[in-house]
Design a protein around this motif. Structure first.
Motif, short mmCIF file in Angstrom:
data_model
loop_
_atom_site.label_atom_id
_atom_site.label_comp_id
_atom_site.label_asym_id
_atom_site.label_seq_id
_atom_site.Cartn_x
_atom_site.Cartn_y
_atom_site.Cartn_z
N ILE A 134 -6.24 19.30 -0.51
CA ILE A 134 -7.16 18.48 -1.29
C ILE A 134 -6.97 17.00 -0.99
O ILE A 134 -7.94 16.23 -0.86
N SER B 231 -8.35 16.16 2.47
CA SER B 231 -9.81 16.26 2.61
C SER B 231 -10.51 14.93 2.37
O SER B 231 -11.69 14.79 2.73
N VAL B 232 -9.85 13.97 1.78
CA VAL B 232 -10.45 12.66 1.53
C VAL B 232 -9.77 11.58 2.38
O VAL B 232 -9.86 10.40 2.07
N ALA C 12 -15.44 10.58 0.50
CA ALA C 12 -16.22 11.80 0.72
C ALA C 12 -16.81 11.89 2.11
O ALA C 12 -17.69 12.73 2.36
N ASN D 39 -15.50 13.00 4.89
CA ASN D 39 -15.23 14.30 5.52
C ASN D 39 -16.17 15.38 4.99
O ASN D 39 -16.66 16.23 5.76
N TYR D 40 -16.43 15.36 3.69
CA TYR D 40 -17.36 16.33 3.11
C TYR D 40 -18.78 16.12 3.62
O TYR D 40 -19.50 17.08 3.92
N GLY E 278 -8.62 16.33 8.59
CA GLY E 278 -9.32 15.92 7.38
C GLY E 278 -10.61 16.69 7.18
O GLY E 278 -10.91 17.18 6.08
N VAL E 279 -11.40 16.84 8.24
CA VAL E 279 -12.65 17.59 8.15
C VAL E 279 -12.37 19.07 7.90
O VAL E 279 -13.06 19.72 7.11
N SER F 3 -9.77 20.30 6.36
CA SER F 3 -9.33 20.43 4.97
C SER F 3 -10.52 20.37 4.02
O SER F 3 -10.55 21.08 3.00
N ALA F 4 -11.50 19.55 4.31
CA ALA F 4 -12.70 19.50 3.47
C ALA F 4 -13.42 20.85 3.49
O ALA F 4 -13.90 21.33 2.45
N VAL G 123 -11.49 23.24 1.27
CA VAL G 123 -11.71 22.98 -0.16
C VAL G 123 -13.07 23.52 -0.59
O VAL G 123 -13.21 24.09 -1.68
N LEU G 124 -14.08 23.34 0.24
CA LEU G 124 -15.41 23.88 -0.09
C LEU G 124 -15.38 25.40 -0.18
O LEU G 124 -16.01 25.99 -1.07
#
Length: 336
Positions: free
Chosen positions: A80, A83-84, A98, A100-101, A307-308, A310-311, A314-315
């Motif tokens: 988490i 991811s940011v 946000a 990466n998201y 990072g991407v 991990s995003a 998380v999704l």
């Protein structure tokens, strides 16, 4: 001298002594409290088999809890956090919020992988549940032969998934001499590419997942069938119900909670599909079997975009959590 004899002596002595029995009775009550395990003392806790040592179960659970904390919950928290951030190993991470998201949600590859994941999860979930339910109806019973058949049917679950994937990869050999091509040739169908063709690769992986997941669902269905009142079947038979009607009006309603549990387990299993996809096709051909888990693996460990990746993880976790919560809410609403 026993407690009963001492009580009789004290009672007799109290009557003759004119009221001296009260102190002796209280002494007997104190002695009885000391002599009986499990009694509650004034101002104290109940003495059980562990002597009030509430921490003993936690000592036995501690190794498993420590492993879960170190290998599950701490990595989840780190994912988490990553991811940011723009993760650069040994160079320091940079906060990107946000971004990466936004990047992964705007990626065509992620949308395609998410669709393939949903198709794979739905196919494996319903396929394994239907096949597992049919197997449970066929092998339900207490005879020794059925016990052997149940054990044999459960073998795909205990076989390592890597072995299962390699076995099916050999069976899916695209030539006419391949095992599966020989099987479908018996019904007049031509040779298929299976996992080597974009149009059939995802369906082939679904079949592999159903073959491995159905025995697990079968065992849970068998446990649910054992809890259904046999009197309902007898009453339905007396009323002239056929086998199909008994299944529809007795068996399926009795397994409603089992279906809800299996739906969540199978759906989560489908969303987290990785090993069989990675070993059978690695997302190919042409991305036709790319799922979220293999995409995350490639982003994080092959392209070093942690990072991407991990995003995306998380999704995927959020989608699984939402699905589980929705199913639980529907169960409670129906139960109410």
């Amino acid at each position: 001298m026993t407690v009963q004899e001492e009580t009789q002596q004290v009672v007799g002595g109290g009557v003759g002594a004119g009221g001296s029995a009260a102190p002796d009775r209280s002494r007997l009550r104190r002695r009885g409290a000391r002599g009986r395990p499990g009694t509650v003392r004034p101002g104290g806790a109940a003495r059980g088999t562990l002597g009030g040592r509430w921490w003993v179960p936690w000592v036995f659970l501690a190794p498993a809890l420590i492993l879960f904390l170190y290998f599950k919950f701490i990595p989840m928290a780190q994912a988490i956090s990553m991811s940011v951030q723009d993760v650069k190993p040994y160079l320091g991470n940079t906060w990107v919020g946000a971004a990466n998201y936004s990047e992964i949600l705007g990626s065509e590859g992620f949308r395609s992988a998410a669709w393939n994941t949903v198709v794979l999860a739905v196919g494996q979930t319903f396929g394994s549940m239907v096949l597992g339910f049919g197997l449970a109806l066929l092998v339900e019973g207490q005879t020794r032969k059925l016990s052997f058949i149940r054990s044999a049917a459960f073998l795909p679950v205990v076989v390592p998934l890597a072995v299962v994937a390699e076995l099916w990869r050999i069976m899916y050999h695209p030539t006419a001499d391949g095992l599966m091509n020989q099987v479908i040739g018996l019904v007049g169908l031509g040779p298929s590419g299976f996992i080597n063709h974009p149009d059939s690769s995802l369906a082939s992986i679904v079949v592999t997942g159903i073959w491995r997941g159905a025995p697990y669902d079968m065992m849970i269905f068998l446990a649910g069938l054992a809890g259904i009142d046999r009197g309902l079947y007898e009453a339905a038979t007396v009323d002239g119900a056929s086998t199909r009607q008994r299944i529809l009006h007795v068996t399926l309603p009795g397994l409603r909670s089992v279906f809800a549990i299996l739906f969540v387990l199978a759906a989560v299993r489908g969303f987290r599909s990785f090993t069989e996809v990675f070993l059978l096709t690695n997302g190919g051909p042409n991305g036709s079997t790319e799922v979220v888990m293999t995409l995350i693996y490639k982003l994080g460990l092959e392209q070093n975009r942690l990072g991407v990746g991990s995003a995306g993880a998380v999704l995927l976790f959020a989608a699984t959590l939402v699905l589980t919560v929705c199913v639980q809410l529907l169960r409670r609403r129906r139960a109410a």
